[in-house]
Motif scaffolding. Structure first.
Motif, PDB file in Angstrom:
ATOM      1  N   GLN A   1       0.813  -1.219   0.000  1.00  0.00           N
ATOM      2  CA  GLN A   1       0.000   0.000   0.000  1.00  0.00           C
ATOM      3  C   GLN A   1       0.845   1.267   0.000  1.00  0.00           C
ATOM      4  OE1 GLN A   1      -1.794   1.002   4.005  1.00  0.00           O
ATOM      5  NE2 GLN A   1      -1.327  -1.144   4.339  1.00  0.00           N
ATOM      6  N   VAL A   2       2.162   1.114   0.143  1.00  0.00           N
ATOM      7  CA  VAL A   2       3.047   2.279   0.201  1.00  0.00           C
ATOM      8  C   VAL A   2       3.580   2.568  -1.203  1.00  0.00           C
ATOM      9  CG1 VAL A   2       5.117   3.228   1.268  1.00  0.00           C
ATOM     10  CG2 VAL A   2       3.725   1.559   2.520  1.00  0.00           C
TER      11      VAL A   2
ATOM     12  N   ASP B   1       2.323   4.240   8.091  1.00  0.00           N
ATOM     13  CA  ASP B   1       1.284   4.858   7.258  1.00  0.00           C
ATOM     14  C   ASP B   1       1.190   6.339   7.607  1.00  0.00           C
ATOM     15  OD1 ASP B   1      -0.138   5.085   9.610  1.00  0.00           O
ATOM     16  OD2 ASP B   1      -1.452   3.380   9.196  1.00  0.00           O
TER      17      ASP B   1
ATOM     18  N   LEU C   1       3.570  -0.051   9.562  1.00  0.00           N
ATOM     19  CA  LEU C   1       3.079  -1.078   8.629  1.00  0.00           C
ATOM     20  C   LEU C   1       3.985  -2.301   8.659  1.00  0.00           C
ATOM     21  CD1 LEU C   1       2.254   1.273   5.623  1.00  0.00           C
ATOM     22  CD2 LEU C   1       0.585   0.035   7.016  1.00  0.00           C
TER      23      LEU C   1
END
Lengths: 401, 346
Positions: free
Chosen positions: A25-26, A195, A201
């Protein structure tokens, strides 16, 4: 010539390079941003003194295109004077970036640089990136191109490494990586990735498989059989007619894991260090890249090591500790044989088979791992290198400062 | 009347060109043919009474490709490669003129259409093939060390997609009309006696005189982008398969793949230039001349028993006896038995 010193290095943890990986998600730029922020903050760095941020990125496409080195530096709040550039020497890009940073310092044209790399393999997957090497018919056919997995299996076939050899090596890599993680050997260098709310994370290498046994690995099917049958085995044998058949020994368990990650290494002159209150941890003694036969592709480490040793007036007996990226188990096995070194001297904390190989970032990570371990064992010299696509090797020698 | 074709215009204003290359059992592309065809296209373009054209053959088959017999001497001691490429690029202008003249051209493929014969039909706006079991369509140039140099490597992938076109051209496969229809190489089939009326009807029904690749926003069917996973994987595997099948000994297959790869990323006129250069590269390579000599010219004359002494009748083997059936002899015995000969070995 000015000496180039390494003052510090940091890296992200390595997250599984798939859509269920913790770093998926990064964004790639954010991943590098957090690593650069950490390097700045823990050294209380005046970033206006940084001449260049040099980052290796293999897949210069999509979110990783358009110079993420400069983009991440600005994103991290670095002073606008800190220029940035992106380079690509395939799997050695991260080390090449450090070497380039060192070259700028050694030539007297820069005082302080950051070298390292970035690869979000979950977001910019390998199979979506083309380039002439494999795809352009004139290049691929004329150059006897085969994918790396076939090259690795070709090495095993040509030099007689068996499935048992590579699996045993892989098990040892897992064992060493687990031990090093559990003992906290990596803790000082890993930047937890967070995050935007500040929640962590990932703060550790996600893919280590503790307790992997030879029996576990024996169950895995070789990965490159079908690829070979498409025609790549034939291409390999046309180039190496002495090989009767390709013995497919590599699989997911004895090849490097696909992961996301970023690394950064701070390189500069002794003077700038004194001025900014930085303590040198290592000196870059020398570095070299060399080309080798492109079809077998992954045999560059030993020639590049010999090249840098010769250039520095050293021999392998002057080296206390070795580190070689574990792209495939056979690469390290061949290197140990060609350099006549024991497994006890190399990759003592495991490698990419256990922890992963975030292509552009790995060079900075393995260099960092080597320096950390030289400090922990109180050893003086180390040699780090990586095998490279297209048939190359890049090596760097460091000594404790 | 020209030496290679007749053209008649019917009461509807449809020109029917019947290819009929004299002194040849099969229509082939000769220098005269190119001149005659150019005149026809010019006349059709100029003459306001003509609304469209049907291209067909007066012979049992439509057309084979280049005239290999007359080509061979020119392949020995070839002249200036650049000048040759220029001539070929110039010759493409005729097909482009036909495609862009604004009047619809229909190919009424009455029988076998191979090589340059099929390539001419690919420059037509619509293709109808006679539904004959004894007819074949294909681009077999690779079998004699060449590539489809009449625009085939550019037009075929733009009609049927990259992968299917590569397969057809690198293997030189022949297709029955039914299969050609299924692959989209022809638009329609017709019983032989309905071929001409159907072709004319397509024009009368307002068939459009524009090629897909001349339309704005054209994309190769199935997609073609060297930055996408599908294309990357396809070409990397195709390159390896070609290497596997040729052992790097035959230059034509990879030249075909390159012509498609490079030519389909650019507008068709540029693609045709790329094709011409790869084609001339093959013409200048001794492999193509040797293949044409051995596999085409000499094979044909051997099949015609050219070397057989006069007055010695052709002998038919009924029973084959093999003495010394080692590895090779046993193999000969086996294939002979499989071919239906009574075969004995000792």
């Amino acid at each position: 010539m000015t000496d180039a010193y390494i003052f510090d290095h940091v890296r992200s943890p390595r997250g599984k390079g798939k859509s269920d990986g913790s770093l998926h998600q990064v964004t790639p730029v954010e991943l590098l941003t957090q690593v650069l922020e950490s390097l700045r903050d823990r050294n209380e760095l005046d970033t206006s003194r940084i001449d260049d941020v040099i980052m290796g990125v293999v897949h210069n496409q999509g979110e990783q295109a358009s110079n993420p080195a400069r983009t991440a530096a600005i994103n991290a709040g670095y002073a606008e004077e800190a220029a940035g550039k992106q380079l690509n020497r395939f799997c050695a890009s991260g080390l090449e970036a450090v070497n380039s940073a060192a070259a700028q310092v050694m030539s007297g044209m820069s005082d302080l640089c950051i070298g390292g790399g970035l690869e979000s393999m979950s977001r910019v997957p390998m199979d979506t990136v083309g380039g002439a090497l494999a795809v352009d018919p004139q290049v691929a056919y004329g150059g006897y191109f085969v994918p790396q997995g076939i090259s690795a299996d070709l090495i095993a076939s040509k030099y007689g490494f068996t499935r048992e050899d590579v699996d045993a090596f892989a098990v040892e890599s897992q064992k060493r990586a687990s031990h090093a993680r559990d003992e906290g050997y990596f803790d000082n260098s890993i930047v937890p990735i967070k995050d935007n709310l500040g929640d962590v994370l990932l703060d550790h290498d996600e893919c280590i498989r503790t307790g992997t046994t030879v029996e576990d690995l024996a169950k895995l099917k070789p990965s490159f059989v079908q690829m070979g049958e498409f025609g790549f085995n034939s291409v390999a044998i046309q180039r190496y007619p002495e090989v009767e058949k390709i013995n497919h020994v590599h699989h997911a368990g004895n090849s490097s894991v696909i992961v996301d990650g970023a690394s950064a290494v701070l390189v500069g002159t002794k003077e700038v260090g004194e001025e900014l209150g930085l303590t040198p941890r290592a000196r870059i003694v020398g570095f070299a890249s060399t080309g080798t036969e492109p079809t077998i592709m992954l045999t560059g480490p030993a020639p590049s090591a010999e090249k840098v040793l010769k250039r520095c007036g050293m021999s392998k007996d002057n080296i206390d500790l070795f580190e070689l990226n574990e792209a495939f188990a056979v690469v390290v096995l061949l290197y140990m044989q060609q350099m006549d070194i024991d497994h006890e001297q190399i990759n003592v904390n495991g490698g990419a088979i256990a922890m992963g190989h975030p292509l552009g970032a790995t060079g900075g990570m393995v260099l960092g791992t080597l320096i950390d371990e030289m400090e922990r064992r109180d050893l003086n010299t180390g040699l780090v290198n990586l095998c490279i696509g297209g048939g190359m090797g890049t090596s760097t020698i460091v000594e404790r400062a | 009347m020209s030496k290679t074709m007749n053209m008649n215009v019917d009461q509807d204003g449809i020109a029917v060109i019947e290819i009929n290359v004299q002194d040849r059992p099969m229509n082939v592309i000769t220098a005269d043919f190119a001149d005659d065809f150019k005149n026809c296209v010019e006349e059709i373009t100029k003459d306001e009474k003509i609304i469209g054209a049907v291209l067909t053959s007066a012979k049992n088959d439509f057309m084979a490709g280049a005239d290999l017999k007359s080509m061979l001497p020119t392949l020995i001691g070839l002249g200036d490669a650049s000048a040759m490429a220029e001539r070929i690029i110039e010759s493409h202008k005729l097909n482009r003129a036909m495609e862009t003249c604004g009047k619809p051209f229909v190919a009424a493929i009455n029988g076998t259409a191979l090589g340059g014969g099929l390539e001419i039909t690919l420059s037509c706006h619509y293709r109808i093939a006679a539904d004959r079991n004894d007819a074949v369509l294909g681009l077999p140039e690779v079998m004699v060390g060449l590539l489809p140099g009449g625009g085939g490597t550019q037009r075929l992938p733009r009609i049927i997609g990259i992968q299917a076109a590569l397969e057809l051209m690198t293997q030189g496969k022949h297709l029955k009309p039914q299969k050609a229809l299924a692959m989209g190489i022809v638009n329609e089939l017709a019983p032989p006696d309905e071929l001409l009326p159907k072709a004319k009807q397509w024009i009368l029904d307002g068939g459009k005189a524009i090629q897909p690749w001349d339309k704005k926003g054209f994309k190769v069917p199935g997609g073609f982008d060297p930055n996408t996973k599908g294309t990357i994987q396809m070409f990397s595997v195709v390159n390896a398969m070609v290497a596997k099948n040729t052992n790097h000994n035959y230059p034509a297959p990879i030249a075909i793949v390159s012509s498609v790869y490079e030519g389909c990323q650019v507008p068709i006129d540029t693609g045709l230039k790329i094709e011409a250069k790869y084609f001339v590269g093959l013409l200048c390579d001794p492999v193509s001349g040797n293949m044409i000599r051995s596999l085409f010219n000499n094979k044909q004359s051997a099949d015609k028993l050219r070397a057989r002494p006069k007055g010695v009748d052709k002998h038919t083997v009924k029973t084959l006896g093999m003495l010394g059936a080692g590895m090779m002899g046993a193999g000969i015995t086996l294939v002979s038995a499989q071919a239906g000969y009574e075969s004995l070995f000792a």
